[in-house]
Design an enzyme around this catalytic site. Structure first.
Site, PDB file in Angstrom:
ATOM      1  N   THR A 159       0.867  -1.191   0.000  1.00 44.27           N
ATOM      2  CA  THR A 159       0.000   0.000   0.000  1.00 44.27           C
ATOM      3  C   THR A 159       0.901   1.239   0.000  1.00 44.27           C
ATOM      4  O   THR A 159       1.358   1.659  -1.047  1.00 44.27           O
ATOM      5  CB  THR A 159      -0.969  -0.007   1.198  1.00 44.27           C
ATOM      6  OG1 THR A 159      -0.238  -0.257   2.417  1.00 44.27           O
ATOM      7  CG2 THR A 159      -2.023  -1.083   1.021  1.00 44.27           C
ATOM      8  N   THR A 196       0.315  -8.692  12.753  1.00 45.54           N
ATOM      9  CA  THR A 196       0.531  -7.330  12.273  1.00 45.54           C
ATOM     10  C   THR A 196       0.380  -7.293  10.772  1.00 45.54           C
ATOM     11  O   THR A 196       0.549  -8.293  10.112  1.00 45.54           O
ATOM     12  CB  THR A 196       1.930  -6.832  12.646  1.00 45.54           C
ATOM     13  OG1 THR A 196       2.065  -5.499  12.183  1.00 45.54           O
ATOM     14  CG2 THR A 196       3.003  -7.650  12.018  1.00 45.54           C
ATOM     15  N   ASN A 405      -0.341  10.580   5.801  1.00 50.72           N
ATOM     16  CA  ASN A 405      -1.626  10.183   6.354  1.00 50.72           C
ATOM     17  C   ASN A 405      -2.695  11.260   6.240  1.00 50.72           C
ATOM     18  O   ASN A 405      -3.888  10.963   6.276  1.00 50.72           O
ATOM     19  CB  ASN A 405      -1.430   9.748   7.816  1.00 50.72           C
ATOM     20  CG  ASN A 405      -0.813   8.370   7.892  1.00 50.72           C
ATOM     21  OD1 ASN A 405      -1.466   7.372   7.686  1.00 50.72           O
ATOM     22  ND2 ASN A 405       0.475   8.328   8.164  1.00 50.72           N
ATOM     23  N   THR A 410      -6.486  10.720  -0.823  1.00 47.27           N
ATOM     24  CA  THR A 410      -6.528  11.633  -1.960  1.00 47.27           C
ATOM     25  C   THR A 410      -5.216  11.684  -2.707  1.00 47.27           C
ATOM     26  O   THR A 410      -5.133  12.303  -3.753  1.00 47.27           O
ATOM     27  CB  THR A 410      -6.870  13.057  -1.467  1.00 47.27           C
ATOM     28  OG1 THR A 410      -5.915  13.467  -0.482  1.00 47.27           O
ATOM     29  CG2 THR A 410      -8.257  13.106  -0.866  1.00 47.27           C
TER      30      THR A 410
END
Length: 410
Positions: A159, A196, A405, A410
């Site tokens: 990610t 995790t 973050n 966006t």
């Protein structure tokens, strides 16, 4: 143990992997597959967050369905396939989200022609957004279960990660070459509790299922559970290990004469992945390792180490290359572990700053500043109470963490 520098998640015998871009993310790979040509003993641990992603429910169902005990909380069983997507966590998406996770399992089972209960599912990404199932199903249809595309799989699970996180080693068990490989993703929302991020481990070792589950839980306590980046435990955290037995060794159990060697190898794999996650923390410029010695109990040593490495003040100080050991001793004091406030030693990258709770005069500009400029900073704390030790890993806290973050969606 021998490092396999070119190895990856599909290097152990009988394992295959693939990853591709299905369109869940703008450009990068976002759906991946691990496939074992034979049934593999599988164990998993999951997030302790009360809001769990739909894929975790499906994976738990798969393991329960294929376990001998038919226990809904089963954590070990036999499986053959893992399907995973990034870009969307499929969490807090209601009944439709659960149906979508089951649809991923069914589509993968049909694609590879295996029973549904032999398929596990994982997702990671934005919370609260429904999956684009046409894209997911089209991606599953394009995956090739006969490829050894380890890099493609590893890219597909990322990610906000800057780099892939992988490791592969070989050992000799019963005269047979045994390989253990791992891949992980994680950069933010990292503060594990019984797991995790997403972590996947494959091995061609033969091992009893119940013993694999036991080893995984023990190993995670000393590795994945000892990292923290931002204090947030994700809703989708999962660590899953598959062992297909194709190396041909005698099944590992608590009584196997070389059990310790396999246990050490599994710990090594998990530790390497854990440190890579900590090093790649969102906005990180430094890997921080904290070791606590002289504790009465191992659990207490681990707790103190993780409290220190998780302190925002400690993290910010190291980003600013400020050897402010007062923030370290403060974190030791509020960790909840009883300590003797008169017997604590602290060193930062081998520079003693506190001995028997007394400050050591240090030329910060000449001695401490140079070591704080390194990419890896170590802190060693000695409580002088007992013989137990514990280590935790984390990273510094930079301006970029907030930027990443603040603009995550966006």
């Amino acid at each position: 143990m021998n490092l396999v520098h070119e190895g990856h998640i599909a290097t152990p015998k009988g394992f295959y992997a693939d990853g591709l871009h299905a369109g869940l993310k703008r450009m990068k790979k976002d759906i991946g597959l691990i496939y074992s040509e034979v049934l593999a003993q599988t164990a998993a641990v999951y997030t302790q967050n009360s809001f769990k992603g739909a894929p975790i429910t499906v994976t738990q169902d798969s393991l329960a369905s294929s376990a001998e005990t038919q226990d809904s909380l089963a954590s070990s069983a036999e499986t053959q396939v893992l399907i995973v997507n990034s870009g969307n966590a499929n969490t807090c998406t209601g009944k439709q989200g659960l149906a979508d996770a089951y649809a991923m399992r069914l589509a993968t089972a049909k694609k590879i022609n295996v029973p549904e209960e032999y398929v596990t599912v994982a997702s990671t990404g934005v919370i609260g957004v429904p999956l684009n199932m046409p894209l997911v199903l089209d991606g599953i249809a394009q995956l090739d279960e006969q490829l050894s595309n380890g890099k493609g799989f590893q890219e597909a699970i990322l990610t906000t990660d800057k780099t892939i996180k992988d490791v592969c080693i070989t050992i000799q068990l019963d005269g047979q070459r045994v390989t253990i490989a791992g891949a992980a993703k994680g950069s933010g929302m990292i503060n594990p509790n019984m797991a995790t991020l997403l972590g996947f481990i494959t091995t061609d070792a033969a091992i009893e299922g119940a013993y694999l589950d036991k080893l995984l839980r023990q190993t995670i306590e000393a590795s994945f559970n000892q990292i923290t980046i931002d204090g947030d435990t994700s809703t989708n955290d999962m660590v899953l290990v598959m062992a297909n037995g194709m190396a041909g060794n005698k099944p590992i159990s608590a009584h196997h004469p070389e059990m310790t060697l396999f246990k050490e190898a599994l710990l090594y794999v998990c530790t390497v992945l854990s440190k890579k996650v900590a090093e790649d923390g969102e906005g990180a410029t430094k890997l921080i390792e904290v070791t606590v010695n002289g504790a009465l109990h191992k659990e207490e040593a681990r707790l103190i180490a993780k409290t220190v490495v998780g302190s925002n003040l400690v993290k910010a100080a190291f980003f600013g290359e400020d050897g402010n050991w007062g923030r370290i001793i403060d974190a030791v004091g509020y960790s909840g572990v009883p300590v003797n406030p008169d017997t604590v030693d602290i060193s930062i990258s081998d520079v003693a700053v506190l001995v028997q709770s007394e400050p050591v005069e240090v030329d910060e500009a000449a001695v401490l500043s140079p070591v704080l400029q390194q990419k890896e900073v170590s802190v060693v704390i000695d409580l002088h109470l007992g013989t137990e030790t514990g280590t935790a890993w984390g990273c510094d806290l930079s301006y970029d963490y907030v930027k990443i973050n603040a603009a995550y969606r966006t």
